[in-house]
Scaffold this active site. Structure first.
Site, PDB file in Angstrom:
ATOM      1  N   ILE A 173       0.847  -1.198   0.000  1.00 51.69           N
ATOM      2  CA  ILE A 173       0.000   0.000   0.000  1.00 51.69           C
ATOM      3  C   ILE A 173       0.883   1.249   0.000  1.00 51.69           C
ATOM      4  O   ILE A 173       0.614   2.216  -0.719  1.00 51.69           O
ATOM      5  CB  ILE A 173      -0.980  -0.006   1.204  1.00 51.69           C
ATOM      6  CG1 ILE A 173      -1.885  -1.251   1.126  1.00 51.69           C
ATOM      7  CG2 ILE A 173      -1.835   1.266   1.213  1.00 51.69           C
ATOM      8  CD1 ILE A 173      -2.820  -1.437   2.302  1.00 51.69           C
ATOM      9  N   LEU A 207      12.685  -2.538   5.067  1.00 53.91           N
ATOM     10  CA  LEU A 207      12.748  -3.565   4.011  1.00 53.91           C
ATOM     11  C   LEU A 207      12.546  -4.978   4.567  1.00 53.91           C
ATOM     12  O   LEU A 207      12.988  -5.951   3.951  1.00 53.91           O
ATOM     13  CB  LEU A 207      14.066  -3.462   3.219  1.00 53.91           C
ATOM     14  CG  LEU A 207      14.276  -2.144   2.470  1.00 53.91           C
ATOM     15  CD1 LEU A 207      15.627  -2.143   1.749  1.00 53.91           C
ATOM     16  CD2 LEU A 207      13.161  -1.886   1.454  1.00 53.91           C
ATOM     17  N   ALA A 248       3.857   1.133   8.244  1.00 51.19           N
ATOM     18  CA  ALA A 248       4.799   0.041   8.491  1.00 51.19           C
ATOM     19  C   ALA A 248       4.314  -0.803   9.663  1.00 51.19           C
ATOM     20  O   ALA A 248       4.607  -0.494  10.813  1.00 51.19           O
ATOM     21  CB  ALA A 248       6.180   0.612   8.783  1.00 51.19           C
ATOM     22  N   ALA A 249       3.554  -1.835   9.361  1.00 55.00           N
ATOM     23  CA  ALA A 249       3.057  -2.687  10.440  1.00 55.00           C
ATOM     24  C   ALA A 249       2.909  -4.109   9.936  1.00 55.00           C
ATOM     25  O   ALA A 249       2.847  -4.347   8.734  1.00 55.00           O
ATOM     26  CB  ALA A 249       1.709  -2.164  10.933  1.00 55.00           C
ATOM     27  N   ASN A 279       6.231  -4.369  16.767  1.00 54.34           N
ATOM     28  CA  ASN A 279       6.123  -3.601  15.521  1.00 54.34           C
ATOM     29  C   ASN A 279       4.985  -2.602  15.552  1.00 54.34           C
ATOM     30  O   ASN A 279       5.170  -1.429  15.263  1.00 54.34           O
ATOM     31  CB  ASN A 279       5.859  -4.549  14.342  1.00 54.34           C
ATOM     32  CG  ASN A 279       7.140  -5.147  13.836  1.00 54.34           C
ATOM     33  OD1 ASN A 279       7.815  -4.561  13.004  1.00 54.34           O
ATOM     34  ND2 ASN A 279       7.495  -6.296  14.369  1.00 54.34           N
ATOM     35  N   SER A 284      -7.613  -0.492  10.238  1.00 52.21           N
ATOM     36  CA  SER A 284      -8.205  -1.655   9.584  1.00 52.21           C
ATOM     37  C   SER A 284      -9.628  -1.895  10.067  1.00 52.21           C
ATOM     38  O   SER A 284      -9.970  -1.567  11.213  1.00 52.21           O
ATOM     39  CB  SER A 284      -7.352  -2.875   9.940  1.00 52.21           C
ATOM     40  OG  SER A 284      -8.042  -4.061   9.654  1.00 52.21           O
ATOM     41  N   TYR A 335      -4.044  -8.557  15.994  1.00 50.48           N
ATOM     42  CA  TYR A 335      -3.752  -7.542  14.968  1.00 50.48           C
ATOM     43  C   TYR A 335      -4.739  -6.370  15.094  1.00 50.48           C
ATOM     44  O   TYR A 335      -4.336  -5.204  15.174  1.00 50.48           O
ATOM     45  CB  TYR A 335      -3.836  -8.184  13.578  1.00 50.48           C
ATOM     46  CG  TYR A 335      -3.930  -7.190  12.467  1.00 50.48           C
ATOM     47  CD1 TYR A 335      -2.841  -6.422  12.100  1.00 50.48           C
ATOM     48  CD2 TYR A 335      -5.146  -7.000  11.777  1.00 50.48           C
ATOM     49  CE1 TYR A 335      -2.935  -5.486  11.075  1.00 50.48           C
ATOM     50  CE2 TYR A 335      -5.245  -6.071  10.767  1.00 50.48           C
ATOM     51  CZ  TYR A 335      -4.136  -5.315  10.415  1.00 50.48           C
ATOM     52  OH  TYR A 335      -4.250  -4.384   9.415  1.00 50.48           O
ATOM     53  N   LYS A 383      -4.273  -2.169  16.187  1.00 50.13           N
ATOM     54  CA  LYS A 383      -4.750  -1.006  15.415  1.00 50.13           C
ATOM     55  C   LYS A 383      -5.655  -0.129  16.290  1.00 50.13           C
ATOM     56  O   LYS A 383      -5.569   1.096  16.257  1.00 50.13           O
ATOM     57  CB  LYS A 383      -5.492  -1.468  14.159  1.00 50.13           C
ATOM     58  CG  LYS A 383      -4.599  -2.150  13.141  1.00 50.13           C
ATOM     59  CD  LYS A 383      -3.614  -1.173  12.523  1.00 50.13           C
ATOM     60  CE  LYS A 383      -2.669  -1.821  11.548  1.00 50.13           C
ATOM     61  NZ  LYS A 383      -1.647  -0.911  11.028  1.00 50.13           N
ATOM     62  N   PHE A 421     -10.831  -1.660   4.357  1.00 47.74           N
ATOM     63  CA  PHE A 421     -11.470  -2.973   4.228  1.00 47.74           C
ATOM     64  C   PHE A 421     -10.495  -3.838   3.411  1.00 47.74           C
ATOM     65  O   PHE A 421      -9.326  -3.863   3.759  1.00 47.74           O
ATOM     66  CB  PHE A 421     -12.905  -2.809   3.712  1.00 47.74           C
ATOM     67  CG  PHE A 421     -13.829  -2.405   4.865  1.00 47.74           C
ATOM     68  CD1 PHE A 421     -13.634  -1.182   5.515  1.00 47.74           C
ATOM     69  CD2 PHE A 421     -14.786  -3.259   5.357  1.00 47.74           C
ATOM     70  CE1 PHE A 421     -14.397  -0.829   6.634  1.00 47.74           C
ATOM     71  CE2 PHE A 421     -15.568  -2.912   6.469  1.00 47.74           C
ATOM     72  CZ  PHE A 421     -15.377  -1.702   7.102  1.00 47.74           C
ATOM     73  N   ARG A 431     -12.605 -20.767   8.086  1.00 40.55           N
ATOM     74  CA  ARG A 431     -11.445 -20.256   8.814  1.00 40.55           C
ATOM     75  C   ARG A 431     -11.992 -19.543  10.051  1.00 40.55           C
ATOM     76  O   ARG A 431     -12.976 -18.809   9.939  1.00 40.55           O
ATOM     77  CB  ARG A 431     -10.739 -19.262   7.890  1.00 40.55           C
ATOM     78  CG  ARG A 431      -9.383 -18.810   8.305  1.00 40.55           C
ATOM     79  CD  ARG A 431      -8.732 -17.970   7.215  1.00 40.55           C
ATOM     80  NE  ARG A 431      -9.378 -16.675   7.033  1.00 40.55           N
ATOM     81  CZ  ARG A 431      -8.901 -15.687   6.252  1.00 40.55           C
ATOM     82  NH1 ARG A 431      -7.791 -15.889   5.567  1.00 40.55           N
ATOM     83  NH2 ARG A 431      -9.525 -14.542   6.132  1.00 40.55           N
ATOM     84  N   GLY A 435     -12.949 -17.025  12.881  1.00 35.82           N
ATOM     85  CA  GLY A 435     -12.978 -15.559  12.953  1.00 35.82           C
ATOM     86  C   GLY A 435     -13.441 -14.867  11.686  1.00 35.82           C
ATOM     87  O   GLY A 435     -13.388 -13.643  11.604  1.00 35.82           O
TER      88      GLY A 435
HETATM   89  N1  UDP Z   1     -10.182 -16.865   1.579  1.00 39.11           N
HETATM   90  C1  UDP Z   1     -10.305 -18.132   1.048  1.00 39.11           C
HETATM   91  N2  UDP Z   1      -9.157 -18.806   0.695  1.00 39.11           N
HETATM   92  C2  UDP Z   1      -7.909 -18.259   0.826  1.00 39.11           C
HETATM   93  C3  UDP Z   1      -7.793 -16.940   1.356  1.00 39.11           C
HETATM   94  C4  UDP Z   1      -8.950 -16.281   1.735  1.00 39.11           C
HETATM   95  O1  UDP Z   1     -11.406 -18.670   0.935  1.00 39.11           O
HETATM   96  O2  UDP Z   1      -6.909 -18.917   0.500  1.00 39.11           O
HETATM   97  C5  UDP Z   1     -11.396 -16.130   1.972  1.00 39.11           C
HETATM   98  C6  UDP Z   1     -11.437 -15.745   3.447  1.00 39.11           C
HETATM   99  O3  UDP Z   1     -11.989 -16.810   4.206  1.00 39.11           O
HETATM  100  C7  UDP Z   1     -12.328 -14.495   3.415  1.00 39.11           C
HETATM  101  C8  UDP Z   1     -12.013 -13.862   2.066  1.00 39.11           C
HETATM  102  O4  UDP Z   1     -11.418 -14.899   1.279  1.00 39.11           O
HETATM  103  O5  UDP Z   1     -13.687 -14.878   3.414  1.00 39.11           O
HETATM  104  C9  UDP Z   1     -11.042 -12.702   2.181  1.00 39.11           C
HETATM  105  O6  UDP Z   1      -9.956 -13.118   2.974  1.00 39.11           O
HETATM  106  P1  UDP Z   1      -8.607 -12.310   3.105  1.00 39.11           P
HETATM  107  O7  UDP Z   1      -7.667 -13.114   3.949  1.00 39.11           O
HETATM  108  O8  UDP Z   1      -8.121 -11.887   1.748  1.00 39.11           O
HETATM  109  O9  UDP Z   1      -9.017 -10.964   3.855  1.00 39.11           O
HETATM  110  P2  UDP Z   1      -9.795 -10.715   5.257  1.00 39.11           P
HETATM  111  O10 UDP Z   1     -11.229 -10.517   4.873  1.00 39.11           O
HETATM  112  O11 UDP Z   1      -9.559 -11.889   6.147  1.00 39.11           O
HETATM  113  O12 UDP Z   1      -9.174  -9.456   5.751  1.00 39.11           O
END
Ligand code: UDP
Length: 327
Positions: A12, A33, A72-73, A90, A115, A139, A143, A167, A280, A282
């Site tokens: 970014i 870096l 830088a984070a 960091n 974020s 994380y 923030k 986002f 996944r 969360g």
């Molecule tokens: N996602 C996925 N497979 C991957 C990486 C991400 O299905 O290999 C999904 C993730 O579960 C979320 C969406 O893609 O629903 C966006 O995830 P990302 O990690 O890019 O950003 P986040 O929304 O977590 O900040």
């Protein structure tokens, strides 16, 4: 104005540097870096290699600076839960050093990369800035803590800040000026691209049993060039109004994981090897932003964030790296 962009060699940050240079700002980049790349640096911007944990070097980099953009984070949610100490060092100690160095050098303006992770599980599908703040990962906690530190340093030291709650940042500079790829990416679109180019043999969709039209999660994908413009507008706003603000940056429109993959398949005319995997932890079903506040306060409008643009610009950078290497 002379602006110090901390993390200006990153994904970014490099887009922010380009936007600032194009607007006529004098730019100095400060980057250790660790994840940033030399290939992302612009020759029109001075470069200082250094860490936020090195107070002397940081203060020197702030010489004759009018404003700072701090990007830088560390940003991997999973890693922040496994190794919080890295994030404490960091994202917290580094950023507090910056506030103290700015106080010492009398630098009054700060644009901070925050974020949507500060909100935690959404209580409404579209979030505005007054949504409750309950981060569910370390994380997001870092923030949110920094936003609170900045509020206190505004009250006590007069440092005015704009905190930008991103986002889902996606896409690449459409002129092809920024070509650095992130290593071992975890985010959706880079994972899709790595699968397309055979860097990984397949990818997973994390959950297809969500309460969404196709069962996969919906996110608000915002083009990094649109994010970058908001930083430039935020510095101009600080100079003009001398008032702190906290602003969401998103398009307000959501796209599902499946839609992102299928749209990529259509644009590149190639199948992507994916399988369905468990959810996944969360991940909320749907997360989109209300950015009305940024629109009215900064006069900001996303202009590059249609899906086709996002996918094509990303694809071109991956092509540049992987097809060139093969020849
Ligand atoms: N996602 C996925 N497979 C991957 C990486 C991400 O299905 O290999 C999904 C993730 O579960 C979320 C969406 O893609 O629903 C966006 O995830 P990302 O990690 O890019 O950003 P986040 O929304 O977590 O900040």
């Amino acid at each position: 104005m002379r602006i110090l962009v901390i993390g200006g060699a990153g994904y970014i940050g490099s887009h922010v540097v380009k936007s600032l240079l194009n607007t006529g700002f004098d730019v100095r980049v400060y980057d250790d870096l660790s994840t940033g790349k030399r290939i992302n640096l612009f020759k029109q911007a001075e470069f200082v290699e250094g860490s936020l944990l090195d107070m002397e070097s940081l203060k020197k980099a702030l010489d004759n600076v009018d404003g700072v953009v701090h990007l830088a984070a560390k940003k991997a949610v999973g890693e922040s839960m496994a190794e919080p100490e890295k994030y404490a060092n960091n994202n917290l100690i580094g950023a507090i050093n910056l506030l103290n160095a700015m106080t010492d050098k009398n630098v009054k303006y700060l644009v901070f990369s925050s974020s949507a992770a500060v909100y935690g599980m959404p209580q409404t599908p579209q979030l505005n800035e007054s949504h409750p703040l309950n981060p569910i990962n370390f994380y997001g906690f870092t923030k949110l803590e920094m936003e609170r530190f900045m509020e206190w340093y505004d009250r006590l030291k007069g440092i005015k800040f704009v905190s930008l709650r991103y986002f889902n940042a996606v896409g690449y500079d459409e002129d092809g000026d920024i070509l650095g790829l992130e290593e071992k990416p975890q985010n959706l679109l880079p994972v899709v691209m790595e699968t397309l180019f055979g860097i990984r043999s397949q990818m997973s969709i994390f959950g297809n049993d969500y309460d969404t039209p196709d069962g996969t999660c919906i996110r608000d994908y915002i083009h990094v060039t649109d994010l970058a413009t908001a930083h430039t507008l935020a510095l101009q706003y600080l100079e003009r109004e001398n008032t702190s603000q906290i602003l969401n940056l998103g398009t307000g429109t959501g796209h599902s994981v499946l839609e992102m993959i299928q749209e990529t398949e259509r644009i590149v005319n190639q199948k992507i090897n994916y399988t369905m995997a468990p959810r996944r932890s969360g991940d909320p079903a749907k997360l989109t932003a209300s950015s009305e506040k940024a629109q009215s306060i900064l006069g900001w409008q996303p202009k590059h964030s249609d899906l086709e643009n996002i996918i094509r610009s990303t694809w071109h950078v991956y092509q540049n790296t992987y097809e060139k290497n093969q020849n």
